[in-house]
Scaffold this motif. Structure first.
Motif, PDB file in Angstrom:
ATOM      1  N   GLY A  51     -22.714  38.014 -32.602  1.00  0.00           N
ATOM      2  CA  GLY A  51     -23.451  38.588 -33.631  1.00  0.00           C
ATOM      3  C   GLY A  51     -24.428  39.670 -32.840  1.00  0.00           C
ATOM      4  N   GLY A 109     -24.599  43.542 -34.050  1.00  0.00           N
ATOM      5  CA  GLY A 109     -26.067  44.068 -34.345  1.00  0.00           C
ATOM      6  C   GLY A 109     -26.562  45.390 -33.400  1.00  0.00           C
ATOM      7  N   GLY A 169     -33.829  34.852 -38.513  1.00  0.00           N
ATOM      8  CA  GLY A 169     -32.239  34.294 -38.299  1.00  0.00           C
ATOM      9  C   GLY A 169     -32.315  32.916 -37.525  1.00  0.00           C
ATOM     10  N   ALA A 173     -21.040  30.097 -37.921  1.00  0.00           N
ATOM     11  CA  ALA A 173     -21.562  31.171 -38.615  1.00  0.00           C
ATOM     12  C   ALA A 173     -23.032  31.510 -38.387  1.00  0.00           C
ATOM     13  CB  ALA A 173     -20.845  31.273 -39.994  1.00  0.00           C
ATOM     14  N   LEU A 174     -23.687  30.622 -38.739  1.00  0.00           N
ATOM     15  CA  LEU A 174     -25.205  30.698 -38.631  1.00  0.00           C
ATOM     16  C   LEU A 174     -25.713  31.119 -37.127  1.00  0.00           C
ATOM     17  CD1 LEU A 174     -26.732  27.387 -40.246  1.00  0.00           C
ATOM     18  CD2 LEU A 174     -26.552  29.967 -41.080  1.00  0.00           C
ATOM     19  N   ALA A 190     -23.740  33.028 -35.211  1.00  0.00           N
ATOM     20  CA  ALA A 190     -23.640  34.554 -35.368  1.00  0.00           C
ATOM     21  C   ALA A 190     -24.609  35.425 -35.974  1.00  0.00           C
ATOM     22  CB  ALA A 190     -22.116  34.822 -35.908  1.00  0.00           C
ATOM     23  N   LEU A 191     -25.119  34.835 -37.140  1.00  0.00           N
ATOM     24  CA  LEU A 191     -26.093  35.509 -37.934  1.00  0.00           C
ATOM     25  C   LEU A 191     -27.325  35.479 -37.243  1.00  0.00           C
ATOM     26  CD1 LEU A 191     -27.046  36.762 -40.639  1.00  0.00           C
ATOM     27  CD2 LEU A 191     -27.692  34.397 -41.258  1.00  0.00           C
ATOM     28  N   ALA A 192     -27.577  34.453 -36.416  1.00  0.00           N
ATOM     29  CA  ALA A 192     -28.900  34.262 -35.629  1.00  0.00           C
ATOM     30  C   ALA A 192     -29.071  35.453 -34.520  1.00  0.00           C
ATOM     31  CB  ALA A 192     -28.825  32.889 -34.854  1.00  0.00           C
ATOM     32  N   VAL A 240     -27.598  38.505 -34.684  1.00  0.00           N
ATOM     33  CA  VAL A 240     -27.629  40.005 -35.181  1.00  0.00           C
ATOM     34  C   VAL A 240     -28.551  40.641 -34.480  1.00  0.00           C
ATOM     35  CG1 VAL A 240     -27.469  41.282 -37.188  1.00  0.00           C
ATOM     36  CG2 VAL A 240     -26.006  39.460 -37.108  1.00  0.00           C
TER      37      VAL A 240
END
Length: 419
Positions: free
Chosen positions: A257, A261, A288, A303-304, A306-308, A310
């Protein structure tokens, strides 16, 4: 985006310096993971694992600015390579001694931490010499942050593969041997051998006499705390789900992530003061981290994670520019090393807090430490906005570069620092 990065990598010495620095930093980038896995494999508790990782982080925090100042005074080769060898020997001693006697174990990880070579700060000191123009240097900062995330994505996977193929002790030995080779590649390069820092004003505080730099370091202490807590929380989550490999995937997702980013952030030139931009990025970073406390199933948690990640690389890349704007003249390596130090102290605090948090309240509590760290970092940046608004050096063109031995900066590139 790719064209800008390729332009930098095609520049003489750039690819070698970037690759050597990343390889040389692999032991430091994976140390907390390797220490936690080694301690758990030896039968140690989460609290002990967190304490040993914290000892390593605190020792790194002490060593980085001291070694960074030594680099500014004596040059890179005379400091970086001996430090890399001593750090590797300390971690080798930890792997061979085990946990039968805790005092030597703590001493070994602290030796490894204290002598971690300041390759990260050293690379950023070299970029102006190698690349010349300010816009290329700023893009290199973004590329540097992206490349770090490649390391943080592949590093945990490499550690877990070595653990599964051999043992946690073998992973420690192999990773640190690779790190010495990376440091050797850097210090034998021409830019590293010939680089000299600008004359500096004699002051016992060194880079820390800059109020703006202090404000930035205060914020990034809490970013480090968030990342350190995730190291322990991820292991607890993997244990909850009965698969050691889950930990590697979570850490890799976090790094992936950040890689995405960072690549997006470096694809464009940003207008406006980087200090204001940094507040927005850190706010998004904190946002995030908060959903990680939900601890859903493995696919959703990955998935969370990876989002965290970014906004992590953009925050790091932007912080490099802010450090450069606020570092007093002649303290460039030391200033960047202080940024590494705050990460080390913060990560140590995060691992130390997250371990007891797991045992007291479960995995969700340890992830809550990460969310709290992100929010605290944002609050520090908001509270110190006026200090950060006044950089040590302005945007005017200067006569020479701090990192240019011949004092010949390219037109339009202000690379020096005013004290």
């Amino acid at each position: 985006m790719a064209a800008g990065y390729l332009d930098i990598l095609r520049t003489r010495h750039a690819a070698r310096l970037l690759t050597g620095t990343l390889v040389g930093r692999l032991p430091n980038g994976t140390a907390h993971i390797a220490i936690v896995l080694f301690t758990r494999a030896e039968g140690g508790s989460y609290t002990l694992a967190g304490a040993l990782a914290a000892a390593y982080g605190l020792a790194t925090a002490v060593g980085q600015p001291l070694l960074g100042r030594a680099v500014d005074l004596y040059g890179q080769p005379r400091v970086q390579l001996p430090a890399a060898v001593l750090s590797a020997l300390g971690m080798a001693a930890f792997a061979l001694l085990g946990l039968d006697r805790l005092l030597p174990a703590y001493a070994a990880v602290m030796v490894a931490g204290v002598f971690t070579p300041p390759l990260e700060g050293g690379l950023r000191a070299l970029w102006p010499t190698v690349l010349g123009r300010e816009d290329r240097v700023h893009r290199a900062y973004a590329m540097d942050a992206v490349a770090q995330e490649v390391m943080f994505t592949l590093g945990p996977l490499l550690v877990t593969v070595l653990v599964s193929l051999w043992s946690p002790a073998a992973a420690l030995l192999v990773i640190n041997a690779i790190g010495v080779l990376g440091a050797l590649s850097v210090v034998l390069s021409e830019p590293s051998r010939t680089w000299r820092s600008a004359p500096r004003e004699a002051h016992w505080l060194g880079a820390l006499r800059s109020p703006g730099l202090l404000a930035l370091l205060g914020a990034f202490f809490f970013v480090g705390l968030a990342l350190g807590s995730i190291t322990v929380a991820g292991v607890a989550y993997a244990d909850d789900h009965g698969r050691e490999s889950v930990y590697g995937w979570l850490m890799a997702a976090l790094g992936l992530g950040a890689l995405i980013g960072g690549a997006a952030y470096g694809a464009r030139q940003w207008a406006g003061a980087p200090e204001k931009r940094l507040r927005v990025i850190v706010g998004l970073l904190a946002l995030g981290y908060l959903p990680l406390t939900l601890t859903p199933g493995v696919p959703a948690m990955t998935a969370l994670a990876a989002l965290a990640g970014v906004f992590l690389a953009p925050a790091i890349a932007c912080s490099f520019i802010v450090v450069d704007r606020h570092a007093p003249r002649g303290t460039v390596t030391e200033a960047f090393s202080w940024l590494v130090t705050t990460f080390g102290v913060g990560a140590a605090a995060g691992t130390a807090v997250a371990g007891p948090a797991v045992e007291l309240g479960g995995t969700a509590w340890s992830f809550a430490v990460a969310g709290a760290g992100g929010v605290a970092a944002l609050l520090v940046l908001l509270a110190t906005g006026r200090v950060l608004a006044v950089p040590v050096r302005g945007p005017e063109v200067v006569a020479g570069s701090e990192n240019d031995r011949n004092g010949a900066a390219e037109p339009g590139f202000s690379s020096g620092h005013k004290a």
